[in-house]
Design a protein around this motif. Sequence first.
Motif, PDB file in Angstrom:
ATOM      1  N   GLN A  87      21.735  52.670  26.057  1.00 30.64           N
ATOM      2  CA  GLN A  87      22.092  51.873  27.414  1.00 30.64           C
ATOM      3  C   GLN A  87      23.530  51.915  27.534  1.00 30.64           C
ATOM      4  O   GLN A  87      24.355  51.681  26.479  1.00 30.64           O
ATOM      5  N   VAL A  88      24.056  51.994  28.583  1.00 28.86           N
ATOM      6  CA  VAL A  88      25.356  51.614  28.822  1.00 28.86           C
ATOM      7  C   VAL A  88      25.797  50.074  29.133  1.00 28.86           C
ATOM      8  O   VAL A  88      24.823  49.354  29.843  1.00 28.86           O
ATOM      9  N   LYS A  89      26.668  49.707  28.149  1.00 25.56           N
ATOM     10  CA  LYS A  89      26.827  48.422  28.151  1.00 25.56           C
ATOM     11  C   LYS A  89      27.433  47.632  29.660  1.00 25.56           C
ATOM     12  O   LYS A  89      28.090  48.678  30.202  1.00 25.56           O
ATOM     13  N   GLN A  90      26.777  46.842  29.804  1.00 24.37           N
ATOM     14  CA  GLN A  90      27.094  46.140  31.287  1.00 24.37           C
ATOM     15  C   GLN A  90      28.617  45.964  31.250  1.00 24.37           C
ATOM     16  O   GLN A  90      29.154  46.377  32.501  1.00 24.37           O
ATOM     17  N   ASP A  91      29.167  45.488  30.370  1.00 23.38           N
ATOM     18  CA  ASP A  91      30.730  45.404  30.790  1.00 23.38           C
ATOM     19  C   ASP A  91      31.617  46.600  30.735  1.00 23.38           C
ATOM     20  O   ASP A  91      32.582  46.595  31.156  1.00 23.38           O
ATOM     21  N   LYS A  92      30.864  47.723  30.480  1.00 19.50           N
ATOM     22  CA  LYS A  92      31.462  49.133  30.463  1.00 19.50           C
ATOM     23  C   LYS A  92      31.259  49.628  31.698  1.00 19.50           C
ATOM     24  O   LYS A  92      31.964  50.657  31.999  1.00 19.50           O
ATOM     25  N   GLN A  93      30.298  48.997  32.608  1.00 18.78           N
ATOM     26  CA  GLN A  93      30.127  49.713  33.879  1.00 18.78           C
ATOM     27  C   GLN A  93      31.177  49.439  34.728  1.00 18.78           C
ATOM     28  O   GLN A  93      31.670  48.116  34.887  1.00 18.78           O
ATOM     29  N   PRO A  94      31.531  50.374  35.614  1.00 17.22           N
ATOM     30  CA  PRO A  94      32.478  49.990  36.511  1.00 17.22           C
ATOM     31  C   PRO A  94      32.307  48.787  37.519  1.00 17.22           C
ATOM     32  O   PRO A  94      30.921  48.771  38.020  1.00 17.22           O
ATOM     33  N   LYS A  95      33.019  47.856  37.774  1.00 15.59           N
ATOM     34  CA  LYS A  95      32.624  46.904  38.652  1.00 15.59           C
ATOM     35  C   LYS A  95      33.859  46.489  39.458  1.00 15.59           C
ATOM     36  O   LYS A  95      34.994  46.826  39.303  1.00 15.59           O
ATOM     37  N   ALA A  96      33.737  45.796  40.702  1.00 18.85           N
ATOM     38  CA  ALA A  96      34.687  45.477  41.445  1.00 18.85           C
ATOM     39  C   ALA A  96      35.643  44.483  40.656  1.00 18.85           C
ATOM     40  O   ALA A  96      35.021  43.506  40.023  1.00 18.85           O
ATOM     41  N   LYS A  97      36.686  44.582  40.856  1.00 22.28           N
ATOM     42  CA  LYS A  97      38.034  43.682  40.334  1.00 22.28           C
ATOM     43  C   LYS A  97      37.895  42.444  41.007  1.00 22.28           C
ATOM     44  O   LYS A  97      37.810  42.244  42.198  1.00 22.28           O
ATOM     45  N   GLN A  98      37.545  41.337  40.252  1.00 24.09           N
ATOM     46  CA  GLN A  98      37.481  39.885  40.495  1.00 24.09           C
ATOM     47  C   GLN A  98      38.945  39.301  40.536  1.00 24.09           C
ATOM     48  O   GLN A  98      39.773  39.471  39.551  1.00 24.09           O
ATOM     49  N   THR A  99      39.094  38.471  41.519  1.00 24.52           N
ATOM     50  CA  THR A  99      40.513  37.843  41.289  1.00 24.52           C
ATOM     51  C   THR A  99      40.170  36.464  40.550  1.00 24.52           C
ATOM     52  O   THR A  99      39.266  35.943  40.603  1.00 24.52           O
ATOM     53  N   GLN A 100      41.236  36.157  39.729  1.00 26.56           N
ATOM     54  CA  GLN A 100      41.248  34.757  38.773  1.00 26.56           C
ATOM     55  C   GLN A 100      42.286  34.041  39.342  1.00 26.56           C
ATOM     56  O   GLN A 100      43.148  34.302  39.865  1.00 26.56           O
ATOM     57  N   PRO A 101      42.044  32.618  39.283  1.00 28.44           N
ATOM     58  CA  PRO A 101      42.912  31.634  39.540  1.00 28.44           C
ATOM     59  C   PRO A 101      44.169  31.807  38.825  1.00 28.44           C
ATOM     60  O   PRO A 101      43.991  31.993  37.662  1.00 28.44           O
ATOM     61  N   GLU A 102      45.199  30.966  39.210  1.00 29.69           N
ATOM     62  CA  GLU A 102      46.464  30.870  38.759  1.00 29.69           C
ATOM     63  C   GLU A 102      46.208  29.977  37.004  1.00 29.69           C
ATOM     64  O   GLU A 102      45.566  29.185  37.192  1.00 29.69           O
ATOM     65  N   LEU A 103      46.698  30.888  36.309  1.00 33.43           N
ATOM     66  CA  LEU A 103      46.445  30.120  34.537  1.00 33.43           C
ATOM     67  C   LEU A 103      47.395  28.787  34.660  1.00 33.43           C
ATOM     68  O   LEU A 103      48.703  29.117  35.081  1.00 33.43           O
ATOM     69  N   GLN A 104      46.677  27.681  33.948  1.00 27.67           N
ATOM     70  CA  GLN A 104      47.327  26.825  33.621  1.00 27.67           C
ATOM     71  C   GLN A 104      47.259  26.273  32.095  1.00 27.67           C
ATOM     72  O   GLN A 104      46.354  26.694  31.636  1.00 27.67           O
ATOM     73  N   VAL A 105      48.188  25.317  31.743  1.00 25.42           N
ATOM     74  CA  VAL A 105      48.085  25.045  30.312  1.00 25.42           C
ATOM     75  C   VAL A 105      46.758  24.123  30.242  1.00 25.42           C
ATOM     76  O   VAL A 105      46.270  23.152  30.927  1.00 25.42           O
ATOM     77  N   GLY A 106      46.089  24.314  29.196  1.00 21.28           N
ATOM     78  CA  GLY A 106      44.488  23.738  28.905  1.00 21.28           C
ATOM     79  C   GLY A 106      43.552  24.624  29.280  1.00 21.28           C
ATOM     80  O   GLY A 106      42.404  24.392  28.901  1.00 21.28           O
TER      81      GLY A 106
END
Length: 783
Positions: A622-641
Amino acid sequence: MNDRIYHVLEYKKIIEQLAEQASSSLGKEQAKKLKPSTDVDEVRKWQKDTDEAAHIFRLKGHVPLGGVSDIRPNIKRASVGGMLQPEECMDVASTIYGGKQMKKFIEEIEDVEIPIMLELVEQIVPLSDLERTIKNRIDENGKVMDGASEKLRTLRSRIRTFEGRVRDKLEGWTKSKSKMLSDAIITIRNDRYVLPVKQEYRGNFGGIVHDQSASGATLFMEPQAIVELNNSLQEAKVQEKHEVERILIELSERIAADEGFLYQNVEVLAQLDFMFAKARLGKDMRGAMPGINDQGIIKMRQARHPLIEEDEVVPNDVDLGEDFSSIVITGPNTGGKTVTLKMVGLCSLMAQSGLQIPAQDGCEMTVFDNIFADIGDEQSIEQSLSTFSSHMTNIVDILSKVDHKSLVLFDELGAGTDPQEGAALAMSILDDVVSRGARVIATTHYPELKAYGYNREGVINASVEFDIQTLKPTYRLLIGVPGRSNAFEISRRLGLRENVIEKAQEHMGTDSKSVENMIASLEESKRGAEKDYEEAENLLQEAQDMHRELEQKWADFEAKREELYKKAEEKAQKAIEKARHEAEEIVSEMRQMKNQADMKEHEWIEARKMLDEAQPELAKKQVKQDKQPKAKQTQPELQVGDEVKVLSLDRTGHIAEKVSDKEFQVQLGIMKMKVKAKDLEFIKREEPLKEKPMATVKGSSHHVKPELDLRGERYDEALRRLEKYLDDALLAGYPKVSIIHGKGTGALRNAVEQYAKKHRSIKSSRSGGMNEGGGGVTVLELG
């Protein structure tokens, strides 16, 4: 070592404190005779004695030494045919009982290794028959009992009968002839019962006058009617006395018969009391057992002067004999130089006496053949010697005896004479002592000696820190930094005009200014280096912990992978065997079908289907789910905490600090590290003001954290804090807690593990995982 060094370093005060800790005169006598040993093996043995006693105190909290006394004079008198008194016989019985109790107490201890103690109590002979014989004849008040013999019982019964008859007769007269008596009472004179008769009525009673009052108005008379009764009473008492003496002589002979065993018991009990006295003294001083070497190496950590109250003395680290053999301490008066000098000397004497020293665990002390000291003003008025002459007389004596197994302590070396000559003489004396291989600590005021350590191999400078802001010494010893003059700074702080200070500085030579600037720079550099070293040590420790945990994780992964491979191979083998068996069955059936001319089409189709189904069903990769190509998701601006995942390490943590737009400091367990923003994946963000509060103990405002930090604590204090913390954590309802003890010598970790085994509310204990602190943390499951 001579008595002078004991006086100068106040060793006798330590011995006085030790004697006070003894429970019996036997232990006190041993304590008062204690002197330092110069034999390495003997010193190590003494230290082990004290350490075993200290372990028992920590475990049990007490020692049953009551009732033990020095009965050696009693044994000696009995052995030469003397008769012991009842109290002396009871002392023997009480000491026998005390020895039995101590023997039982030591032999029942199972939680610590105490071979020395066990070997000692093996030598205690119970002597139960002798103890029982004495206690069957003498009561707790030291009186021979009626039942000690049949004859004594009979005699005392007769005495009570005679006394009763005499008193009855006399009481009758006190009632019927009270007017003839000065007082209506019965009294005793010359061990006979009498009445106080008025002078004018003596003829009414007759009998014997035994005494009279000072005025002569009262006569103490034994009436004629009771003379015979009194005679019979006295005769019975004489017989009683002889019988008591016979019993005591018999007991004394029994004691003399066991003379050897009794002496042996007394010697063992004296040694045990002495060992526990040393342990009590060490506990009062919060002392620790030093390692003992014969290489002239001293390593003291957070050591204190044992005769100064703990809240008044500043602990210091002292190293001597490894990287350097001599220390020259400079600095202002009242800065603590002499205290440091005396502390090292006194702790050396204590260590060589088998006593624990007031310092942290892990200290090292060496064994010196001689300790010499020139401390304080010892000028002799009788000899008309000046301070300098007195010091020099002492130093001459020291130089005639010093060798490579000596510790030499010089206080204000070269003082009391011309500064230039004194400094030159001080350097020459130091050179001579250092050349002989002795260990040396010297204090001085001379600025010429500030650079001494830089020009001599094996010599290092040191100073006592002075706080310019408060104008007070901190009493902190700085190894490697010579002391510098603070006269100008102190004067400026006290308000001396700047122009006066500047003019004074102009009078100083260029060399002096350079030296002062160099010293100031060294002090600043040393403080910075100490801070950097501490941070580097912490980072190195964390890195080593992480490396060990990663190695363990990788080993576990490899083992798991091998196990999975093995299971897959076994499964495939079983599938192949099954397929082969089914294929054979199909082939057999097809052969049978071949011989049948009327075989139907659907039968051939069914046979083919059966053959296809007989193929082994091996699991497809089985091909690991996280190794399959997927659409790049945007993430919020990182903050302390924010909770984030470090992709390169595959670990989660929290952002502790924003370094820049492209770099953050992330807290991963006990470790902080800088990580690029592109290597971080946002997981979640805690809503403000919704943090889960720490558990609170019922009925208290005290918050309980899920972890307890014991690093840096002493053994006893750590156990006390651990016990209280577990009570609070159980009340708070925690399922598990983490105890942080660090790596160190392993003493705290072992203490926590041993405590966990005995605590009924602790289900299990284990070392922390990679994210929990590793071997520096123990996780306790509660319930």
